[in-house]
Motif scaffolding. Sequence first.
Motif, mmCIF file in Angstrom:
data_model
loop_
_atom_site.group_PDB
_atom_site.id
_atom_site.type_symbol
_atom_site.label_atom_id
_atom_site.label_comp_id
_atom_site.label_asym_id
_atom_site.label_seq_id
_atom_site.Cartn_x
_atom_site.Cartn_y
_atom_site.Cartn_z
ATOM 1 N N ASN A 157 -1.062 -11.265 3.565
ATOM 2 C CA ASN A 157 -1.338 -10.663 2.263
ATOM 3 C C ASN A 157 -2.498 -9.697 2.348
ATOM 4 O OD1 ASN A 157 0.478 -12.730 1.419
ATOM 5 N ND2 ASN A 157 -0.271 -12.304 -0.619
ATOM 6 N N VAL A 158 -2.221 -8.441 2.026
ATOM 7 C CA VAL A 158 -3.304 -7.465 2.062
ATOM 8 C C VAL A 158 -3.491 -6.851 0.689
ATOM 9 C CG1 VAL A 158 -3.089 -6.931 4.485
ATOM 10 C CG2 VAL A 158 -1.745 -5.659 2.834
ATOM 11 N N VAL B 38 2.884 -10.027 -1.665
ATOM 12 C CA VAL B 38 2.605 -9.262 -0.447
ATOM 13 C C VAL B 38 2.673 -7.753 -0.669
ATOM 14 C CG1 VAL B 38 3.471 -11.113 1.015
ATOM 15 C CG2 VAL B 38 4.910 -9.137 0.534
ATOM 16 N N GLY B 39 1.870 -7.066 0.121
ATOM 17 C CA GLY B 39 1.823 -5.611 0.025
ATOM 18 C C GLY B 39 2.477 -4.950 1.214
ATOM 19 N N GLU B 40 3.572 -5.519 1.667
ATOM 20 C CA GLU B 40 4.250 -4.888 2.794
ATOM 21 C C GLU B 40 5.749 -5.107 2.680
ATOM 22 O OE1 GLU B 40 3.792 -6.752 6.689
ATOM 23 O OE2 GLU B 40 2.668 -8.344 5.716
ATOM 24 N N GLY B 101 -3.418 3.153 8.362
ATOM 25 C CA GLY B 101 -4.060 3.998 7.370
ATOM 26 C C GLY B 101 -5.469 3.485 7.094
ATOM 27 N N SER B 102 -5.670 2.193 7.305
ATOM 28 C CA SER B 102 -6.970 1.578 7.043
ATOM 29 C C SER B 102 -8.071 2.238 7.863
ATOM 30 C CB SER B 102 -6.917 0.083 7.360
ATOM 31 O OG SER B 102 -5.909 -0.535 6.599
ATOM 32 N N GLU B 103 -7.835 2.390 9.151
ATOM 33 C CA GLU B 103 -8.848 3.045 9.991
ATOM 34 C C GLU B 103 -9.026 4.491 9.549
ATOM 35 O OE1 GLU B 103 -10.197 4.751 14.272
ATOM 36 O OE2 GLU B 103 -8.104 4.265 14.008
ATOM 37 N N ALA B 104 -7.920 5.115 9.190
ATOM 38 C CA ALA B 104 -7.982 6.523 8.765
ATOM 39 C C ALA B 104 -8.947 6.675 7.583
ATOM 40 C CB ALA B 104 -6.580 7.015 8.386
ATOM 41 N N ILE B 105 -8.846 5.755 6.630
ATOM 42 C CA ILE B 105 -9.716 5.810 5.451
ATOM 43 C C ILE B 105 -11.174 5.594 5.862
ATOM 44 C CG2 ILE B 105 -10.266 4.605 3.284
ATOM 45 C CD1 ILE B 105 -7.166 3.925 3.194
ATOM 46 N N ASP B 106 -11.381 4.618 6.721
ATOM 47 C CA ASP B 106 -12.729 4.306 7.196
ATOM 48 C C ASP B 106 -13.355 5.516 7.904
ATOM 49 O OD1 ASP B 106 -14.925 2.618 7.657
ATOM 50 O OD2 ASP B 106 -14.166 2.011 9.615
ATOM 51 N N SER B 125 -7.066 0.426 -7.893
ATOM 52 C CA SER B 125 -6.547 1.010 -6.660
ATOM 53 C C SER B 125 -6.725 0.020 -5.517
ATOM 54 C CB SER B 125 -7.270 2.318 -6.352
ATOM 55 O OG SER B 125 -8.653 2.094 -6.199
ATOM 56 N N PHE B 126 -6.220 0.410 -4.373
ATOM 57 C CA PHE B 126 -6.274 -0.425 -3.179
ATOM 58 C C PHE B 126 -7.706 -0.869 -2.925
ATOM 59 C CE2 PHE B 126 -5.919 -0.643 1.654
ATOM 60 C CZ PHE B 126 -5.360 -1.895 1.636
ATOM 61 N N VAL B 127 -7.841 -2.064 -2.377
ATOM 62 C CA VAL B 127 -9.130 -2.741 -2.330
ATOM 63 C C VAL B 127 -10.169 -2.152 -1.370
ATOM 64 C CG1 VAL B 127 -8.197 -4.956 -3.056
ATOM 65 C CG2 VAL B 127 -8.159 -4.347 -0.632
ATOM 66 N N SER B 203 -7.004 12.015 0.353
ATOM 67 C CA SER B 203 -5.720 11.725 -0.278
ATOM 68 C C SER B 203 -5.011 10.646 0.529
ATOM 69 C CB SER B 203 -4.888 13.011 -0.334
ATOM 70 O OG SER B 203 -3.730 12.792 -1.090
ATOM 71 N N ASP B 204 -4.882 9.456 -0.068
ATOM 72 C CA ASP B 204 -4.214 8.336 0.605
ATOM 73 C C ASP B 204 -2.729 8.407 0.270
ATOM 74 O OD1 ASP B 204 -3.160 5.949 1.470
ATOM 75 O OD2 ASP B 204 -4.794 4.701 0.687
ATOM 76 N N GLU B 205 -1.958 8.918 1.216
ATOM 77 C CA GLU B 205 -0.548 9.184 0.943
ATOM 78 C C GLU B 205 0.375 8.219 1.673
ATOM 79 O OE1 GLU B 205 0.235 13.434 1.189
ATOM 80 O OE2 GLU B 205 -1.694 13.895 0.243
ATOM 81 N N ILE B 206 -0.126 6.999 1.844
ATOM 82 C CA ILE B 206 0.653 6.037 2.631
ATOM 83 C C ILE B 206 1.976 5.664 1.953
ATOM 84 C CG2 ILE B 206 -0.414 3.928 1.720
ATOM 85 C CD1 ILE B 206 -0.563 3.469 5.051
ATOM 86 N N TYR B 207 2.044 5.808 0.631
ATOM 87 C CA TYR B 207 3.295 5.508 -0.074
ATOM 88 C C TYR B 207 4.095 6.764 -0.421
ATOM 89 C CZ TYR B 207 1.536 0.766 -0.647
ATOM 90 O OH TYR B 207 1.073 -0.509 -0.413
ATOM 91 N N ALA B 208 3.796 7.875 0.247
ATOM 92 C CA ALA B 208 4.411 9.155 -0.116
ATOM 93 C C ALA B 208 5.942 9.115 -0.120
ATOM 94 C CB ALA B 208 3.930 10.255 0.826
ATOM 95 N N TRP B 244 2.530 -2.910 13.496
ATOM 96 C CA TRP B 244 2.296 -2.011 14.633
ATOM 97 C C TRP B 244 0.915 -1.353 14.550
ATOM 98 C CZ3 TRP B 244 6.187 -1.188 18.334
ATOM 99 C CH2 TRP B 244 7.442 -1.703 18.000
ATOM 100 N N ARG B 245 0.367 -1.315 13.337
ATOM 101 C CA ARG B 245 -0.941 -0.704 13.073
ATOM 102 C C ARG B 245 -0.975 0.772 13.449
ATOM 103 N NH1 ARG B 245 -1.623 -1.934 9.761
ATOM 104 N NH2 ARG B 245 -3.844 -1.642 9.543
ATOM 105 N N MET B 246 -0.092 1.534 12.837
ATOM 106 C CA MET B 246 -0.018 2.963 13.119
ATOM 107 C C MET B 246 -0.304 3.781 11.870
ATOM 108 S SD MET B 246 0.903 4.544 15.997
ATOM 109 C CE MET B 246 -0.455 3.635 16.676
#
Lengths: 158, 388
Positions: A157-158, B38-40, B101-106, B125-127, B203-208, B244-246
């Motif tokens: 869960n994220v 879940v968010g996936e 995307g997490s690392e990208a934001i960081d 918004s996302f945490v 711009s967080d476009e992970i859900y584009a 995969w963490r991509m």
Amino acid sequence: MNTELLKLLENDARLTASQLAVMLDGDAEQIAKELEEYEKNGTILGYKAIVDWEKTEQESVTAMIDVKLTPQRDRGFDRVAEKIYNYPEVKSVYLMSGAYDLSVLIEGKTMKEVAFFVSQKLAPIEAVISTATHFVLHKYKDKGVLYDASEIDERGNV
Amino acid sequence: MIDYGKVLSRTVVETPKSGIRKFFDLMSTMKDVVGLTVGEPDFQTPWHIREAGIASLEKGRTYYTANAGLMELRQEINNYMTRRFSVSYDPASEVIVTVGGSEAIDLAFRAVIEAGDEIIIPTPSFVCYAPLARIAGGVPVILETKFEDKFKIDPEALKAAITPKTKMLVLPYPNNPTGAIMTRQELSEIAEILRDTNILVLSDEIYAEMTYTGDHCSIASLEGMWERTIIASGFSKAYAMTGWRMGYLCAPAPIAEQMLKLHQYGIMSSPTTAQFAAIEALKNGEEDIRMMVNEYNRRRRYIYNGLKSIGIESFEPEGAFYIFPKIGDYGLTGEEFCSKLLYDYKCAIVPGSAFGQGGENFARISYAYSIQHITQALERIEAFVKTL
Ligand SMILES: Cc1ncc(COP(=O)(O)O)c(C=O)c1O
């Protein structure tokens, strides 16, 4: 032809017309009518559960039989196919291209029962030249459904 | 004895745990819970993509790649961005492959923030935005979006939030948790405000790929915006590749150069196996996306209508795979509602407050689940709501 509707039902036959209507942004009555039409004209042939008999007490074996035939005058293979598919233990009959002509899927309680069917019912049919029987040892996937898939949702869960 | 109170970073210690996590920990102690938390995606990564990862292992491609990622992957990312959103980036200097995307934001925050810089963060918004911005030395400035505005940024409110210290605007659309999107027209009003400033956009476009009422528009494609926009995106959602963490960053070279240094020292290079899988995803994954997005869309309509028929009002989501019903009309806070629903009716949804200011009277429901599962959860929610 509403292929999206048909695909949804092929995947989950329990969806009701009103559920389908919401999912497809359509009208429930209209969808119910469409389904009735598909049932009438034979596009939808039935709604059946997929049972994993290995999980039950019921003994069951499945075999696939390759059947070679001599074609019959006028009617090709149709009459022989009919003779074969009329046996209730026969679950499917396909006309095949390639090394043999019919693929027959049969379910029986025991191997003996299947063997009996082949030697006493199938082989004696006049047009049958030869048969090769393959017993199914385990089903991994059938009709798109996995038989051993774990049910646990392991998503984090994220 | 070591005094941990003295050795740990104050900023980090004071950073709260993710509110989603808190609720999940609660839920995992209970049995027979039907969760919509879940968010996936519930899809597996398409087999041809997994196979490409496996093939790369079989061929022994187990080395580091270039810091910014495999050149072929960066080229495919640029092709994809050009094809889908009409924004182009030089694969050699403007694309970085990240660990999600997490690392990208960081990286985006850390590359630009000077102590005291203000980062405007629309909520709900996302945490991760506020904690990461703060840890990078920034000061989060919360810009609350409203149900009445379909959770879009109100240009006037944005204007009011801007000060001489404003460094960056986070643009979290399509939005997790609200399902809001911003159209080209709405974005151009934001662009108008930022055009002649020194304010950047993340711009967080992970859900584009997950939009249901029209194609996603990237703000970088609007006049004057490319030069100030950092796009953070990734493969997790569109290709069902969370594990995969991509992810990736697209930004003008002067910014990308600095972000790359952070990535170089902190990460070296993103996982190689996953990069090969990602190439396959971009080359041959369009059909998979279409299949999955169509399915999400059906579920979206289903859950929206389901909640409506129970009598719970929601804004009809236009993107991502969440719905954000307004549950504050029952005399309970979002947290109370969700706790009672969990304890008494064994159904888990996430309180909207986990996503920041403005989420208090809402809850996030994910529809990355089968229709049968959603139906079961809706039944429990209905039974609960009837008692209120
Ligand atoms: C809005 C948003 N951005 C970024 C991410 C990060 O995803 P990942 O690191 O898997 O790419 C998530 C994940 O839930 C998200 O919802």
